[in-house]
Design an enzyme around this catalytic site. Structure first.
Site, PDB file in Angstrom:
ATOM      1  N   SER A 183      -4.297  11.182   5.583  1.00  0.00           N
ATOM      2  CA  SER A 183      -3.547  10.126   6.279  1.00  0.00           C
ATOM      3  C   SER A 183      -2.983  10.681   7.577  1.00  0.00           C
ATOM      4  O   SER A 183      -2.917  11.904   7.769  1.00  0.00           O
ATOM      5  CB  SER A 183      -2.390   9.691   5.373  1.00  0.00           C
ATOM      6  N   TYR A 214       4.967   9.481   0.161  1.00  0.00           N
ATOM      7  CA  TYR A 214       3.582   9.382   0.624  1.00  0.00           C
ATOM      8  C   TYR A 214       3.262  10.543   1.560  1.00  0.00           C
ATOM      9  O   TYR A 214       2.212  11.185   1.451  1.00  0.00           O
ATOM     10  CB  TYR A 214       3.414   8.031   1.326  1.00  0.00           C
TER      11      TYR A 214
END
Ligand code: NAP
Ligand code: GCO
Length: 266
Positions: free
Chosen positions: A147, A160
């Site tokens: 990510s 996250y």
């Protein structure tokens, strides 16, 4: 060297976790287009049924199973079944993931753990399950879906970011431990991609205007748009194929240029 042939995945079996929809589905479609047999998993019968119909509509014969990537016994059983029925996993795409957007001081440790469990421990469990078969075969490709948050932080995504930063380092570690056995483990770091996961960030406001985060992302992306799952197809085929056999421990950011750009002056 036949350069086009080096991108072919004919005869390869690819396991794409969370391949029922979103980025995983597009990556599976790309790998199938390059010749691979597709196996995917998800967590509910309704998602599984819909996904099988979606693959069929694309002309892809995919095998789908219910399997939670955080449950080691389920993953081990799935990998054993793939070995028996299809000859084992050549390509693993660790795509399954979730996000919880909660300010850190309001986030329970239970929520934090759940994100890390799915986004980081899940890829560990899946990689651990397929590596012995890859060692037997003498080759293997593992692609971890990382990510922007493997590099950057922002408000509300502490769990996250911690998980995706960890996944970047798990990628480098798998490369370090098994690179000598002809296993390549790389990551793809998607930018902001329009999928169900990011739908809340693109919702129209009550007055019909764009969500402020939507405007922010378009301004922050040199390509001046959100990415689509299709943007990840070529990079995934490259990292799954012999064309990338000397690429190992690398994170390929597919972000329309976000990480290269300081951003517009306000
Ligand atoms: P998505 O649309 O929410 O899809 C996530 C997939 O993961 C679903 O198929 C879901 O299926 C599956 N999944 C979730 N938890 C699972 C579990 N415990 N076991 C098995 N499957 C599970 O998300 P996406 O946007 O396509 O994202 C896919 C991956 O790319 C994620 O790792 C995400 O963090 C990453 N990513 C996304 C973006 C973006 O902008 N969209 C950017 C960078 C990275 P079920 O619900 O049926 O289990
Ligand atoms: C967020 C987003 C991101 C993206 C993606 C960026 O809330 O900031 O959901 O985390 O999904 O991972 O690469």
């Amino acid at each position: 060297m036949d350069i086009m042939k080096s991108f072919s995945l004919e005869g390869k079996v690819a396991l794409v976790t969370g391949g029922a929809y979103g980025i995983g589905f597009a990556i599976a479609e790309a790998l199938a287009g390059a010749g691979a047999k597709i196996v995917f998993n998800c967590r509910s019968q309704s998602n599984l049924d819909k996904a099988l119909a979606d693959y069929e509509a694309k002309g892809i014969k995919a095998c789908g199973y219910i399997c939670d990537v955080t449950k080691e016994e389920e993953v081990t059983a799935l990998v054993a079944r793939i070995k028996e029925e299809l000859g084992g996993v050549d390509i693993l795409v660790n795509n399954a993931g979730i996000i919880k957007r909660i300010p850190m001081t309001e986030m329970s440790s239970e929520d934090f753990r759940q994100v890390v469990d799915i986004d980081l421990v899940g890829p560990f469990i899946c990689a651990k399950a397929v590596i012995p078969g890859m060692l037997e075969k003498g080759h293997g490709k593992i692609i971890n879906i990382c990510s922007m948050m493997s590099e950057l932080g922002r408000e509300t995504v502490s769990a996250y970011a911690a998980a995706k930063g960890g996944l970047k380092m798990l990628t480098r570690n798998i490369c370090s431990e098994y690179g000598g056995a002809n296993i390549q483990c790389n990551g793809i770091g998607p930018g902001y991609i329009a999928t169900p996961q990011t739908a809340p960030l693109r919702e129209r406001q009550a007055d019909g205007s764009r969500h402020p985060f939507d405007q922010f992302i378009i301004a922050k992306t040199p390509a001046a748009r959100w990415g689509t799952p299709e943007d990840l197809m070529g990079p995934a085929v490259f990292l799954a194929s012999d064309a990338s056999n000397f690429v190992n421990g690398h994170i390929l950011y597919v972000d329309g240029g976000i990480l290269a750009y300081i951003g517009k002056q306000p």
